[in-house]
Design a protein around this motif. Structure first.
Motif, PDB file in Angstrom:
ATOM      1  N   ASN A 140      -2.540  -1.454  -4.663  1.00  0.00           N
ATOM      2  CA  ASN A 140      -3.742  -1.662  -3.860  1.00  0.00           C
ATOM      3  C   ASN A 140      -3.960  -3.136  -3.524  1.00  0.00           C
ATOM      4  O   ASN A 140      -4.832  -3.813  -4.045  1.00  0.00           O
ATOM      5  N   PHE A 176      -7.940  -4.679  -7.401  1.00  0.00           N
ATOM      6  CA  PHE A 176      -7.173  -5.149  -6.256  1.00  0.00           C
ATOM      7  C   PHE A 176      -6.045  -6.083  -6.695  1.00  0.00           C
ATOM      8  O   PHE A 176      -6.138  -6.749  -7.730  1.00  0.00           O
ATOM      9  N   GLN A 226       0.836  -1.202   0.000  1.00  0.00           N
ATOM     10  CA  GLN A 226       0.000   0.000   0.000  1.00  0.00           C
ATOM     11  C   GLN A 226       0.872   1.253   0.000  1.00  0.00           C
ATOM     12  O   GLN A 226       0.547   2.260  -0.652  1.00  0.00           O
TER      13      GLN A 226
END
Length: 259
Positions: free
Chosen positions: A95, A141, A90
């Protein structure tokens, strides 16, 4: 044409070396396109077990996971190691989302049957939930899987990280052109274990049989290569083996396996 997907597995030696892990995660964050990271954490789990006064049990290089050991590996794999990696990714604007096989019903397994050895709560993969993982990838993601699966009946299982990476790459191969990367401490499959630069750059099925017959590669590498060719025979586009530099777009020294 299928989109490309990278499935990258890192070993314990990378995880335990903070500088190497930081360098690896920086390179991983820069990899373009959909990607999945798989990690173990066995060395840290062994350290914690010893600190708690417990004796790690191994057989044939594999951990025997009793009920108490399962609690520790769950804390280490799914907690400390996984969340440390996710937090660092992060910070690199990647992400990441930390997962076990139980999350989103991503990876189901069964408890390994008792034969000569009782491995306890060790899991062998049955199915990878392609839809769940695809939904995460399509939402932007980056899944980060630890070495835990579940049996669908409430039981977590300790599962070999190499196997998880291979099974994810195989499962996702129906929807993506998957490349499986095994990152460890060597630069690739070596002709001479005493020479770190003696990397065999390309191995196909024919070459593999030749080097097996000539006993060119170490016995410890054989199970990994067998796992690699199993993946290639089950939808995986190619498999790469090398150190963390391998995932650098400018790297040239590693081993690529194809059929």
């Amino acid at each position: 044409m299928k989109s490309k997907l990278a499935v990258v597995k890192i070993g314990g030696n990378v995880i335990e070396d903070k500088a190497e892990l930081s360098r690896f995660l920086s390179l991983f964050a820069k990899m373009e396109g959909p990607k999945i990271l798989v990690h173990g954490g066995g060395k840290k789990a062994t350290q914690i077990l010893k600190k708690l006064g417990m004796t790690p049990k191994m057989a044939g290089g594999r951990r025997i996971t009793d009920a108490e050991s399962l609690e520790v590996v769950t804390m280490v794999y799914g907690g400390l190691t996984n969340k440390t990696i996710v937090a660092q990714l992060q910070a690199l604007a990647c992400n990441a989302i930390g997962l076990s096989g139980a999350d989103a019903d991503a990876i189901r397994a069964h408890q390994r049957p008792v034969k000569e050895i009782d491995y306890g709560f060790a899991g062998d993969v049955d199915i990878v939930n392609v839809n769940s993982i695809s939904n995460l990838l399509n939402s932007g993601f980056v899944p980060v899987f630890c070495a835990l699966t579940h049996n669908g009946e409430g039981q977590l299982l300790n599962t070999n990280a190499d196997t998880i990476a291979s099974e994810i790459a195989i499962g996702m191969g129906h929807s993506f052109e998957t490349t499986l990367y095994y990152c460890f401490e060597k630069k690739g499959v070596l002709l001479d274990m005493a020479d770190d630069n003696s990397v065999i750059k390309t191995i196909d099925s024919k070459t593999y049989m030749e080097i097996r017959e000539k006993d060119i590669i170490s016995e410890g590498m054989l199970p990994k290569l067998e796992n690699c060719f199993h993946a290639l025979q089950k939808n995986v586009h190619k498999v790469c083996i090398g150190d963390i530099s391998m995932i650098d777009s400018e790297s040239k020294l590693f081993t690529t396996l194809t059929l």
